[in-house]
Design an enzyme around this catalytic site. Sequence first.
Site, PDB file in Angstrom:
ATOM      1  N   ASP A  63       1.042  -1.102   0.174  1.00  0.00           N
ATOM      2  CA  ASP A  63      -0.129   0.192  -0.087  1.00  0.00           C
ATOM      3  C   ASP A  63       0.853   1.424   0.107  1.00  0.00           C
ATOM      4  O   ASP A  63       1.317   1.690   1.161  1.00  0.00           O
ATOM      5  CB  ASP A  63      -0.976   0.019   1.421  1.00  0.00           C
ATOM      6  CG  ASP A  63      -1.830   1.047   1.510  1.00  0.00           C
ATOM      7  OD1 ASP A  63      -2.010   1.867   0.349  1.00  0.00           O
ATOM      8  OD2 ASP A  63      -2.492   1.338   2.313  1.00  0.00           O
ATOM      9  N   ASP A  99      -1.604   5.466  -5.206  1.00  0.00           N
ATOM     10  CA  ASP A  99      -1.899   4.611  -4.045  1.00  0.00           C
ATOM     11  C   ASP A  99      -2.237   3.225  -4.712  1.00  0.00           C
ATOM     12  O   ASP A  99      -3.444   2.890  -4.932  1.00  0.00           O
ATOM     13  CB  ASP A  99      -3.139   5.239  -3.390  1.00  0.00           C
ATOM     14  CG  ASP A  99      -3.528   4.393  -2.032  1.00  0.00           C
ATOM     15  OD1 ASP A  99      -2.883   3.280  -1.916  1.00  0.00           O
ATOM     16  OD2 ASP A  99      -4.406   4.585  -1.307  1.00  0.00           O
TER      17      ASP A  99
END
Length: 489
Positions: A111, A305
Amino acid sequence: MTMRLLPWLLTVTCLLFCAREAIAAPPRPYAFNGKSMCLSRRSNRLRSVEEVGPMVRRHKLAVEAKYGIGHAKNQKRASGMNLITNQGADASYFGSLAVGTPPVSFDVILDTGSSDLWIAAGGTTADIPSGICTFSPSSSSSFRDLNTTFLIEYGSGAAEGSLAEDTVQMAGFKVASQVFAVVDEVSDGALSAPVSGLMGLGWQQISSSGATPFWEALAETNDTLTEPLFAFQLTRYSNASEVWSLEPGGTFTLGATNASLYKGDIDYQDIPSGQVGYWMQEISAITVNGNSISLASGSSYAAIDTGTTLLGGPQAIIAEIYAQIPGSEAGTGDLDGYYLYPCDSPATVTLKFGSSSIAWPISTTDFQYMSASSDGNMCIGSLHVIDNAGTTAPPWVIGDTFLKNVYSVFRYDPPSVGFAVLSETALKMNGATGSAPSPTIGSVAASLSAIPTRVNTDRSNSGSATFGYGAGTSFLTCAAVAVAAAFLL
Ligand SMILES: *[C@@H]1O[C@H](CO)[C@@H](O)[C@H](O)[C@H]1NC(C)=O
Ligand SMILES: *[C@@H]1O[C@H](CO)[C@@H](O)[C@H](O)[C@H]1NC(C)=O
Ligand SMILES: *[C@@H]1O[C@H](CO)[C@@H](O)[C@H](O)[C@H]1NC(C)=O
Ligand SMILES: *[C@@H]1O[C@H](CO)[C@@H](O)[C@H](O)[C@H]1NC(C)=O
């Protein structure tokens, strides 16, 4: 990361087992072997450089190798890779790491939109869904409890536990005393087996614990990684004819880029000044089917992201984007914030970042999130509204909907994000049948024993490095039985 929308309806039964996996021992460092020499009388003549040059040079190289300095210092810069897994038809992408002594491997969401590492732990009071492999602090001799509570909240979920330090290995690198959270409570839907946690690949500035993230600890020592960056190639299965819950996810490379996965140049754009924390980029232009959308300058910061499935932005601009698509309409009820459009008239959206002249397209396949009606006429778009009012989050979050279309590079120095065109080799991996990779930790090429990072301090005190080739590494695999994880969506 935002929570995925795909529910995992299957009840999984998990029999945990640990398989010992031996990794070939990497070469050992040069060591003097203590041989003595017979002394003999030598003539006194001065010898020429030609004569002794090679010997002198060998001596210098040997000393450098022994102490890991000079040429050997550079030699020990390294890069490594981790084959990743695509979970739930592009819903999320996870890789593997190993924690503790002896090391045990876990699958973790990779992430770039957050900066904490956390792993689910077992125990009688833990509230972790069944079927998930959990970390057992008492099984690691290098585990150290920091006795500090930890809480992280994501878009629609949270993880809670306490902070600890232990040895963490990933993609051929090892960091001793890596701070991470041992999590005993996660909100519903935050974890889907076989994933046990999350590796935050953002910057220390946004870490909830205040700890230096694994990647950043390696990058900031300046002589561990071949290049101070990491890179992703993410596969697409959303339009494959058959999709299993776990498919090959692409490639995560730490310390280098992989030239076989992209073509042309990597177009780097700096993180705008003062915006380091998220992998922030400023969107400078958006087009929809060739028409420009107007953007107020300075209002278009976007976090790049990998841990978010879709692409979110401010209400006014998302509305303008769908206004370019005839027949589109705003969703209501559960679909509030999403838009519906006729499936047979998808849009091609392009994005430009920073001062770049390149407009990166999102494929029409990725623009389509899912079908909204059983007749298949209306579809839900992957671009949706997010509201960052009252938070420190950026107005845009650019997730996998976009990142599947490019090779993406996250660079420490200068702080920047780069995109490149995917190579034919990379494109061939999209939708290809194959089994998801098993944990690839890699043998340790370089290790970092950081001075323990104090929690909630700035990142200036994160440590000195020592390097060494690891002696033959082996790790234990914590794995749920395959049948629990492999089913057709
Ligand atoms: C955490 O608490 C335990 C038990 O009270 C103690 O033994 C340990 O030293 C503490 N660890 C730290 C880092 O303070
Ligand atoms: C890191 O290393 C490079 C090349 O070895 C050097 O040019 C640079 O100044 C170093 N940076 C720091 C912060 O030490
Ligand atoms: C580059 O990526 C490919 C595909 O994942 C992989 O097979 C190869 O080993 C990688 N090369 C390096 C040097 O990491
Ligand atoms: C899936 O989508 C990509 C991108 O739009 C396209 O190139 C590819 O041909 C599609 N594959 C299938 C099986 O439809």
